[in-house]
Design a protein around this motif. Sequence first.
Motif, short mmCIF file in Angstrom:
data_model
loop_
_atom_site.label_atom_id
_atom_site.label_comp_id
_atom_site.label_asym_id
_atom_site.label_seq_id
_atom_site.Cartn_x
_atom_site.Cartn_y
_atom_site.Cartn_z
N GLY A 153 0.83 -1.19 0.00
CA GLY A 153 0.00 0.00 0.00
C GLY A 153 0.87 1.25 0.00
N LEU A 154 0.38 2.29 -0.64
CA LEU A 154 1.08 3.57 -0.69
C LEU A 154 0.16 4.66 -0.16
CD1 LEU A 154 3.37 5.51 -1.61
CD2 LEU A 154 2.23 5.57 -3.85
N VAL A 155 0.67 5.43 0.79
CA VAL A 155 -0.05 6.59 1.29
C VAL A 155 0.76 7.83 0.96
CG1 VAL A 155 -0.88 7.81 3.35
CG2 VAL A 155 -1.11 5.32 3.19
N VAL A 156 0.14 8.75 0.26
CA VAL A 156 0.72 10.07 0.01
C VAL A 156 0.13 10.96 1.10
CG1 VAL A 156 0.92 11.98 -1.62
CG2 VAL A 156 0.86 9.62 -2.47
N LEU A 157 0.99 11.42 2.00
CA LEU A 157 0.53 12.11 3.19
C LEU A 157 0.82 13.61 3.12
CD1 LEU A 157 -0.68 11.74 6.04
CD2 LEU A 157 1.67 11.51 6.87
N GLY A 158 -0.23 14.40 3.22
CA GLY A 158 -0.07 15.85 3.23
C GLY A 158 -1.19 16.54 2.48
N ASP A 159 -1.20 17.83 2.58
CA ASP A 159 -2.25 18.64 1.97
C ASP A 159 -1.93 18.90 0.50
OD1 ASP A 159 -4.30 20.37 1.38
OD2 ASP A 159 -3.50 22.03 2.55
N ILE A 160 -2.76 18.38 -0.37
CA ILE A 160 -2.61 18.66 -1.81
C ILE A 160 -3.85 19.36 -2.36
CG2 ILE A 160 -0.98 16.76 -2.18
CD1 ILE A 160 -3.34 15.22 -3.49
N SER A 161 -4.60 20.00 -1.47
CA SER A 161 -5.86 20.63 -1.88
C SER A 161 -5.66 21.70 -2.95
CB SER A 161 -6.60 21.20 -0.68
OG SER A 161 -5.80 22.15 0.00
N ALA A 162 -4.57 22.46 -2.90
CA ALA A 162 -4.33 23.48 -3.93
C ALA A 162 -4.10 22.81 -5.28
CB ALA A 162 -3.14 24.35 -3.56
N ARG A 163 -3.41 21.69 -5.28
CA ARG A 163 -3.16 20.98 -6.54
C ARG A 163 -4.44 20.35 -7.10
NH1 ARG A 163 1.92 19.36 -3.65
NH2 ARG A 163 3.65 20.18 -4.89
N THR A 164 -5.25 19.75 -6.23
CA THR A 164 -6.48 19.14 -6.72
C THR A 164 -7.49 20.20 -7.16
OG1 THR A 164 -7.36 18.93 -4.47
CG2 THR A 164 -6.24 17.00 -5.40
N ALA A 165 -7.46 21.37 -6.53
CA ALA A 165 -8.35 22.45 -6.95
C ALA A 165 -7.99 22.94 -8.35
CB ALA A 165 -8.29 23.61 -5.95
N ALA A 166 -6.71 22.88 -8.67
CA ALA A 166 -6.24 23.38 -9.96
C ALA A 166 -6.30 22.32 -11.06
CB ALA A 166 -4.80 23.88 -9.82
N SER A 167 -6.51 21.06 -10.70
CA SER A 167 -6.48 19.99 -11.69
C SER A 167 -7.64 19.01 -11.48
CB SER A 167 -5.16 19.23 -11.61
OG SER A 167 -5.21 18.06 -12.41
N PRO A 168 -8.68 19.11 -12.30
CA PRO A 168 -9.78 18.14 -12.19
C PRO A 168 -9.32 16.70 -12.37
CG PRO A 168 -10.43 20.00 -13.56
CD PRO A 168 -8.96 20.14 -13.29
N ALA A 169 -8.33 16.48 -13.23
CA ALA A 169 -7.84 15.12 -13.46
C ALA A 169 -7.19 14.58 -12.19
CB ALA A 169 -6.85 15.09 -14.62
N LEU A 170 -6.38 15.39 -11.53
CA LEU A 170 -5.75 14.96 -10.29
C LEU A 170 -6.80 14.74 -9.21
CD1 LEU A 170 -3.22 14.33 -8.63
CD2 LEU A 170 -3.05 16.79 -8.12
N ARG A 171 -7.77 15.62 -9.14
CA ARG A 171 -8.85 15.48 -8.15
C ARG A 171 -9.57 14.14 -8.35
NH1 ARG A 171 -11.13 20.15 -8.81
NH2 ARG A 171 -12.51 19.46 -10.47
N ASP A 172 -9.86 13.77 -9.60
CA ASP A 172 -10.52 12.50 -9.89
C ASP A 172 -9.62 11.32 -9.54
OD1 ASP A 172 -12.68 13.94 -10.82
OD2 ASP A 172 -12.19 13.65 -12.95
N PHE A 173 -8.33 11.42 -9.84
CA PHE A 173 -7.38 10.36 -9.54
C PHE A 173 -7.31 10.12 -8.02
CE2 PHE A 173 -2.89 9.10 -8.68
CZ PHE A 173 -2.90 7.87 -9.34
N VAL A 174 -7.25 11.20 -7.26
CA VAL A 174 -7.20 11.11 -5.80
C VAL A 174 -8.49 10.48 -5.27
CG1 VAL A 174 -7.18 12.47 -3.66
CG2 VAL A 174 -5.54 12.96 -5.49
N ARG A 175 -9.62 10.92 -5.76
CA ARG A 175 -10.90 10.39 -5.30
C ARG A 175 -11.00 8.89 -5.57
NH1 ARG A 175 -14.27 13.66 -7.70
NH2 ARG A 175 -14.49 12.35 -9.53
N GLU A 176 -10.64 8.47 -6.78
CA GLU A 176 -10.70 7.05 -7.13
C GLU A 176 -9.70 6.23 -6.32
OE1 GLU A 176 -12.94 5.37 -8.98
OE2 GLU A 176 -13.95 7.32 -9.02
#
Length: 120
Positions: A75-98
């Motif tokens: 398992g891999l956990v990416v730990l930290g706040d990436i909210s600015a990145r997900t707000a700027a990238s719908p593709a990244l936001r979808d990837f994170v959600r999935e």
Amino acid sequence: MNTLQTVHGVPVLMCAAEGDLIRGERDALDLIGDAGYQGARWVVVPVERFGEGFFRLRTRVAGDIVQKFANYRLGLVVLGDISARTAASPALRDFVRESNRGHRTWFLSRPEELHERLKG
């Protein structure tokens, strides 16, 4: 410095925020090797350790790294706040959600979230 911790009976390799950037598959394999050697089932990597290419999905860096961890059944956990990145990238936001819906890769903002997920 990477340290092995046990969270609800699960061995977790916790990576320090300081250290070399994880820029691709080779760097991921180094972490996977360390995790395997220490008997970890999960690896937690602070967001600061990822190169910027990881967050630009068109580079395929994130997909390649996530796939390496999946191939080794870690398992891999990416730990930290990436909210600015997900707000700027719908593709990244979808990837994170999935990813967060699954059982192998999680994007978590706080360590407590890992404890909650591994509890059950």
